[in-house]
Design an enzyme around this catalytic site. Structure first.
Site, mmCIF file in Angstrom:
data_model
loop_
_atom_site.group_PDB
_atom_site.id
_atom_site.type_symbol
_atom_site.label_atom_id
_atom_site.label_comp_id
_atom_site.label_asym_id
_atom_site.label_seq_id
_atom_site.Cartn_x
_atom_site.Cartn_y
_atom_site.Cartn_z
ATOM 1 N N ASP A 77 -10.265 -4.783 -1.152
ATOM 2 C CA ASP A 77 -9.306 -4.236 -2.115
ATOM 3 C C ASP A 77 -7.947 -4.914 -1.934
ATOM 4 O OD1 ASP A 77 -7.497 -2.481 -3.596
ATOM 5 O OD2 ASP A 77 -9.152 -1.063 -3.604
ATOM 6 N N SER A 131 -6.856 -0.737 -9.381
ATOM 7 C CA SER A 131 -8.198 -0.726 -8.797
ATOM 8 C C SER A 131 -9.199 0.055 -9.635
ATOM 9 C CB SER A 131 -8.149 -0.131 -7.389
ATOM 10 O OG SER A 131 -7.372 -0.923 -6.532
ATOM 11 N N ASP A 182 -11.586 7.612 -3.704
ATOM 12 C CA ASP A 182 -10.636 6.599 -4.140
ATOM 13 C C ASP A 182 -11.274 5.720 -5.220
ATOM 14 O OD1 ASP A 182 -8.155 5.430 -4.110
ATOM 15 O OD2 ASP A 182 -8.516 4.199 -2.334
ATOM 16 N N THR A 184 -12.114 2.549 -5.951
ATOM 17 C CA THR A 184 -13.214 1.588 -5.832
ATOM 18 C C THR A 184 -14.557 2.255 -5.569
ATOM 19 O OG1 THR A 184 -11.677 -0.135 -5.138
ATOM 20 C CG2 THR A 184 -14.001 -0.478 -4.617
ATOM 21 N N ARG A 195 -7.956 8.584 -12.322
ATOM 22 C CA ARG A 195 -8.473 8.263 -10.991
ATOM 23 C C ARG A 195 -8.064 9.286 -9.933
ATOM 24 N NH1 ARG A 195 -5.575 2.894 -8.751
ATOM 25 N NH2 ARG A 195 -6.343 3.748 -6.776
ATOM 26 N N GLU A 350 -16.620 -1.443 0.638
ATOM 27 C CA GLU A 350 -15.209 -1.735 0.381
ATOM 28 C C GLU A 350 -14.385 -1.707 1.662
ATOM 29 O OE1 GLU A 350 -11.290 -0.063 -2.049
ATOM 30 O OE2 GLU A 350 -12.726 1.316 -1.127
ATOM 31 N N ASP A 355 -5.328 -3.582 0.569
ATOM 32 C CA ASP A 355 -4.442 -3.174 -0.528
ATOM 33 C C ASP A 355 -3.394 -2.158 -0.066
ATOM 34 O OD1 ASP A 355 -3.996 -2.531 -3.638
ATOM 35 O OD2 ASP A 355 -4.294 -0.626 -2.593
ATOM 36 N N LYS A 356 -3.832 -1.148 0.651
ATOM 37 C CA LYS A 356 -2.919 -0.056 1.001
ATOM 38 C C LYS A 356 -1.816 -0.534 1.935
ATOM 39 C CE LYS A 356 -6.699 3.205 0.376
ATOM 40 N NZ LYS A 356 -6.316 3.495 -1.015
ATOM 41 N N HIS A 359 0.606 -2.724 -0.015
ATOM 42 C CA HIS A 359 1.568 -1.876 -0.729
ATOM 43 C C HIS A 359 2.734 -1.479 0.174
ATOM 44 C CE1 HIS A 359 -0.058 -1.172 -4.696
ATOM 45 N NE2 HIS A 359 -1.250 -0.849 -4.220
ATOM 46 N N ASP A 397 -10.806 -6.776 -6.009
ATOM 47 C CA ASP A 397 -10.592 -6.126 -7.294
ATOM 48 C C ASP A 397 -9.377 -6.689 -8.015
ATOM 49 O OD1 ASP A 397 -8.936 -5.093 -5.344
ATOM 50 O OD2 ASP A 397 -9.260 -2.999 -5.876
ATOM 51 N N HIS A 398 -8.341 -6.986 -7.265
ATOM 52 C CA HIS A 398 -7.111 -7.552 -7.842
ATOM 53 C C HIS A 398 -6.345 -8.253 -6.738
ATOM 54 C CE1 HIS A 398 -4.924 -4.371 -5.784
ATOM 55 N NE2 HIS A 398 -5.797 -3.511 -6.293
ATOM 56 N N HIS A 440 0.738 -4.953 -7.358
ATOM 57 C CA HIS A 440 -0.376 -5.867 -7.563
ATOM 58 C C HIS A 440 0.135 -7.085 -8.328
ATOM 59 C CE1 HIS A 440 -3.283 -2.156 -7.685
ATOM 60 N NE2 HIS A 440 -2.677 -2.293 -6.525
#
Length: 569
Positions: A77, A131, A182, A184, A195, A350, A355-356, A359, A397-398, A440
């Site tokens: 992710d 995501s 979450d 994904t 989501r 995943e 990602d987290k 961020h 995913d991104h 992102h």
């Protein structure tokens, strides 16, 4: 005098070539992977090459056009090219290589944009996705809007790979280091407009809530989707109580147990699980929220890359290694593989906190999670190489915001790290101020494959192509409603006395996950039953009034109906 042409004599021609080869060998170094890594410095000619020679035959041998028995999809992710490079540079050095992520032989790039949901731009590209939209794209093959979980831009549910694979007789698994609700992991098991609709207490569920007549929260739908193996975090949500439906008043944990799940919450419990199937699927939730990261967090600051470079430290809160992503992947594969032949499995894995931590501008956090994912990829590849019939795909995913920079940016957050090479790596986060959430980005992503069907990741594709690559590799019939057309129902006894037990059985409802039943006259609702390998059974007390009655079974997903009759005397 007549001269003999230089190459008229075969023997002389061979001698000339041999002499030329000796001269060439004395004057030109053709590096291999070994001497690039051992005998040559990076500063030497050819010292940084990665190729071991011509790749033509290697690529040819990697192309396999057969059907796959199994598919393993591994998602990092937020793992854009920059995040891969940051982690590789730190962990293995600039000339290093990830043993898993970099080992897949066929690679490509894919686009990830989402779509606008409404307004004048409805259906047009939204260039930087989230995501939820990206996961929905590879899970269903349908582009959608940010925040959507496997519904299209009009809110219509789109079938997911897990749902389709189940209907086709494959076993299924879903593994994540995030809360299992979450985005994904959710895209494989649920259909909601928002989501954040984690559980029955979530106000954001709106019309999707069971109490509002919807399909229910992500957690409630997950129980009904019934993957054979579900492993991750997010136990807090399963302590919430259903507000409507057959299990109203019970916690989601109680509901899962009532519906046959093996519920485990620690490593010892998971170790004791020997089998997982539709009769006894596994729900393993090991943390209240997301998993703790491999490395303790670092904090990027303005001017941080000018400070003394740091070395990432182990996170004392990390779960035991038998709950690492690699261990969970290995366990899931062992529970899903069919050693007796027959259908195979689809597994999604995943690595969530690349990602987290990106961020949060946490360089060490995102690096450790990339390393964790790589170990999971190694586990998947080891199985696939031994099995010979498994497609492995590794992608993201991104993309995200971390960037390797040459000098410390004056206005953005940055961190300095000491890498495997012993030099300083400066990582910058330039899309949010301190304390904010880094954004992102909309760049294309790397996708790599190994095994049957992997050639379809090569070149430039779109994220939705990934759905078709996997579905086609497994030869899935996507018309799942038609798979229930052969359903049949029967009643144990055609004539019963008032108050006796009536048992109605059905089989071949393979296109459905639940079936409801209604007794007429009287429109007596018998509720829903989970379909287990196409079969289900309803037992109820016969009406007290004598006469003829019918029981109509209706597939919740296919709409297919079967009716049986019985008499009360």
């Amino acid at each position: 005098m007549t001269r003999t042409p230089l190459f008229r004599s075969p023997s002389r021609r061979r001698r000339v070539f041999a002499i030329g080869a000796i001269i060439a060998a004395a004057t030109i170094v053709v590096p291999t992977a070994a001497n690039a890594a051992v005998n040559l410095a990076l500063s030497d000619n050819g010292g940084a090459v990665r190729n071991t020679g011509d790749k033509t035959q290697e690529v040819r041998s990697a192309i396999n056009g057969n059907a796959a028995k199994n598919v393993i999809l591994l998602i990092g992710d937020g793992m854009g090219d920059s995040e891969i490079t940051v982690a590789r540079d730190y962990q293995y050095g600039a000339a290093g290589r990830f043993p898993g992520i970099d080992a897949l032989p066929l690679t490509g790039q894919y686009t990830t944009y989402s779509l606008y949901k409404d307004g004048v731009n409805k259906g047009k590209p939204d260039y930087v996705p989230d995501s939820a939209a990206t996961g929905s794209a590879w899970s269903t093959g349908t582009k959608t809007y940010d925040n959507a979980i496997s519904v299209d831009i009009n809110g219509k549910p789109q079938q997911t790979l897990i749902e389709i694979a189940k209907a086709n007789g494959f076993k299924t698994g879903n593994v994540s280091t995030a809360e299992i609700q979450d985005a994904t992991p959710a895209v494989e098991v649920a259909h909601v407009a928002s989501r954040s609709c984690y559980g029955p207490d979530t106000v954001a569920c709106g019309a999707d809530a069971l109490a509002a007549g919807g399909l229910g929260s992500i957690s409630e739908q997950l129980i009904g989707t019934r993957p054979d193996v579900t492993l991750g975090g997010g136990s807090t949500t399963f302590e919430q109580t259903a507000k409507a439906g057959q299990w109203q008043g019970k916690t989601l944990f109680q509901q899962a147990k009532d519906r046959g799940y093996q519920v485990v919450t620690d490593a010892a419990g998971l170790k004791n699980v020997r089998a997982a199937d539709q009769t006894s699927p596994v729900l393993g939730l090991f943390t209240p929220g997301n998993f703790p990261t491999r490395y303790a967090p670092t904090t990027a600051t303005i001017g941080g890359a000018d400070a003394a470079p740091v070395t990432c430290q182990p996170n004392p809160d990390r779960l035991s290694t038998d709950l690492s992503l690699a261990s969970l992947t290995t366990k899931a594969i062992s529970l899903l593989q069919n050693k007796q032949g027959g259908k195979g499995f689809f597994l999604q894995v995943e690595g969530a906190s690349i990602d987290k931590r990106d961020h949060s501008a946490d360089a060490c956090g995102q690096i450790g999670e990339t390393v964790d994912l790589d170990e999971a990829v190694q586990a998947a590849l080891a199985f696939a190489k031994k099995d010979g019939n498994t497609l492995v795909i590794v992608t993201a995913d991104h993309a995200h915001t971390s960037q390797i920079v040459d000098s410390t940016p004056p206005t953005s957050l940055s961190t300095a790290l000491t890498t495997k090479d012993g030099t300083t790596l400066k990582v910058s986060y330039g899309t949010s101020a301190a304390g904010g959430s880094q954004q992102h980005t909309g760049t294309q992503l790397r996708i790599a494959g190994f095994g049957p069907g992997a050639a379809n990741v090569v070149g430039l594709t779109d994220q939705t192509d990934n759905f078709f690559t996997m579905a086609n590799a497994l030869r899935l019939d996507r018309n799942t409603a038609a798979l229930s057309n052969q359903a049949r129902a029967s009643v144990a006894r055609g004539t019963v006395r008032a108050g006796d037990t009536v048992t109605v059985s059905a089989k071949r409802f393979t296109g459905d996950r639940q079936v409801s039943a209604t007794v007429r006259p009287g429109a007596i609702d018998l509720g829903q039953k989970d379909v287990i390998d196409g079969a289900l059974e309803f037992s109820f007390d016969a009406p007290t009034k004598a006469g003829s009655y019918s029981v109509t079974l209706t597939g919740a997903q296919s709409g297919h109906t079967e009716t049986v009759t019985f008499s009360v005397r």
